[in-house]
Design a protein around this motif. Structure first.
Motif, PDB file in Angstrom:
ATOM      1  N   ALA A  52       1.010  -1.311   0.020  1.00 56.14           N
ATOM      2  CA  ALA A  52       0.027  -0.062   0.028  1.00 56.14           C
ATOM      3  C   ALA A  52       0.969   1.252  -0.077  1.00 56.14           C
ATOM      4  O   ALA A  52       0.563   2.170  -0.703  1.00 56.14           O
ATOM      5  N   SER A  56       0.882   4.169  -3.224  1.00 60.68           N
ATOM      6  CA  SER A  56       0.276   5.240  -2.741  1.00 60.68           C
ATOM      7  C   SER A  56       1.684   6.296  -3.214  1.00 60.68           C
ATOM      8  O   SER A  56       1.299   7.472  -3.663  1.00 60.68           O
ATOM      9  N   ASP A  61      -4.702   6.577  -6.300  1.00 64.72           N
ATOM     10  CA  ASP A  61      -5.421   7.186  -4.760  1.00 64.72           C
ATOM     11  C   ASP A  61      -5.834   5.889  -3.858  1.00 64.72           C
ATOM     12  O   ASP A  61      -5.691   4.877  -4.298  1.00 64.72           O
ATOM     13  N   ASP A  62      -6.433   6.213  -3.077  1.00 62.71           N
ATOM     14  CA  ASP A  62      -7.045   5.139  -2.034  1.00 62.71           C
ATOM     15  C   ASP A  62      -7.818   3.987  -2.423  1.00 62.71           C
ATOM     16  O   ASP A  62      -7.421   2.921  -2.303  1.00 62.71           O
ATOM     17  N   ARG A  73     -11.081   1.521   0.661  1.00 68.14           N
ATOM     18  CA  ARG A  73     -10.506   2.667   0.769  1.00 68.14           C
ATOM     19  C   ARG A  73     -10.066   3.392   2.017  1.00 68.14           C
ATOM     20  O   ARG A  73      -9.162   3.904   2.325  1.00 68.14           O
ATOM     21  N   ILE A  76      -7.204   1.960   3.837  1.00 69.48           N
ATOM     22  CA  ILE A  76      -6.024   2.424   3.103  1.00 69.48           C
ATOM     23  C   ILE A  76      -5.649   3.836   3.880  1.00 69.48           C
ATOM     24  O   ILE A  76      -4.464   4.094   4.134  1.00 69.48           O
ATOM     25  N   GLY A  77      -6.795   4.611   3.775  1.00 65.71           N
ATOM     26  CA  GLY A  77      -6.521   6.171   4.439  1.00 65.71           C
ATOM     27  C   GLY A  77      -6.225   6.022   5.641  1.00 65.71           C
ATOM     28  O   GLY A  77      -5.502   6.895   6.104  1.00 65.71           O
ATOM     29  N   ARG A  80      -2.393   5.326   6.080  1.00 66.39           N
ATOM     30  CA  ARG A  80      -1.547   6.488   5.575  1.00 66.39           C
ATOM     31  C   ARG A  80      -1.656   7.207   6.746  1.00 66.39           C
ATOM     32  O   ARG A  80      -0.800   7.926   7.145  1.00 66.39           O
TER      33      ARG A  80
END
Length: 145
Positions: A52, A56, A61-62, A73, A76-77, A80
């Protein structure tokens, strides 16, 4: 059978990790490469976070990163936001105070009845240890016979 590709013969949109090695610590870079390209592969948490992060960093994008890694998504956010750190398991906490357990005595026979006081926890641990020893002794006598 694992298909191989000649150097330079991969499709232009094929993504590879930044290393020519096959592993980096406990991260399998071959599995990461396959996941980065959307192939179904079982990844460890460390491998998934590594993939990931790499995707990224390449500007995806996510939602696209999540699609390739088969994650949402929002996950993933969240990764991050935590700076790609592995998720922490929630810690269970118990109240150290005793609660009202009716007419029962605290610490009786290893049955806590929802109480988390130290007396009940110690009694429960002692009861479980004694039960484990009884079962081991029973298994030993059954195998000896």
């Amino acid at each position: 059978m694992i298909t191989g590709h000649r150097v330079g013969a991969l499709p232009a949109d094929h993504l590879t990790p930044d290393s020519t090695g096959t592993c980096y610590g406990d991260i399998d870079l071959i599995a990461v490469e396959r996941a980065m390209n959307g192939q179904p592969v079982k990844l460890t948490v460390a491998e998934m976070l590594h993939a990931a992060r790499l995707l990224s960093a390449r500007g995806l994008d996510d939602a696209e990163v999540g699609r390739r890694l088969r994650q949402g998504r929002h996950a993933i956010g969240e990764w991050r936001r935590r700076n790609w750190a592995p998720p922490q398991a929630p810690r269970r906490t118990r109240s150290p105070e005793s609660i009202d357990i009716g007419n029962a005595k605290h610490g009786r026979s290893g049955y806590m009845k929802g109480c988390g006081c130290q007396v009940c926890r110690d009694a429960c641990a002692a009861y479980n240890l004694a039960r484990k020893r009884r079962r081991a002794a029973s298994a030993d006598s059954n195998t000896a016979a």
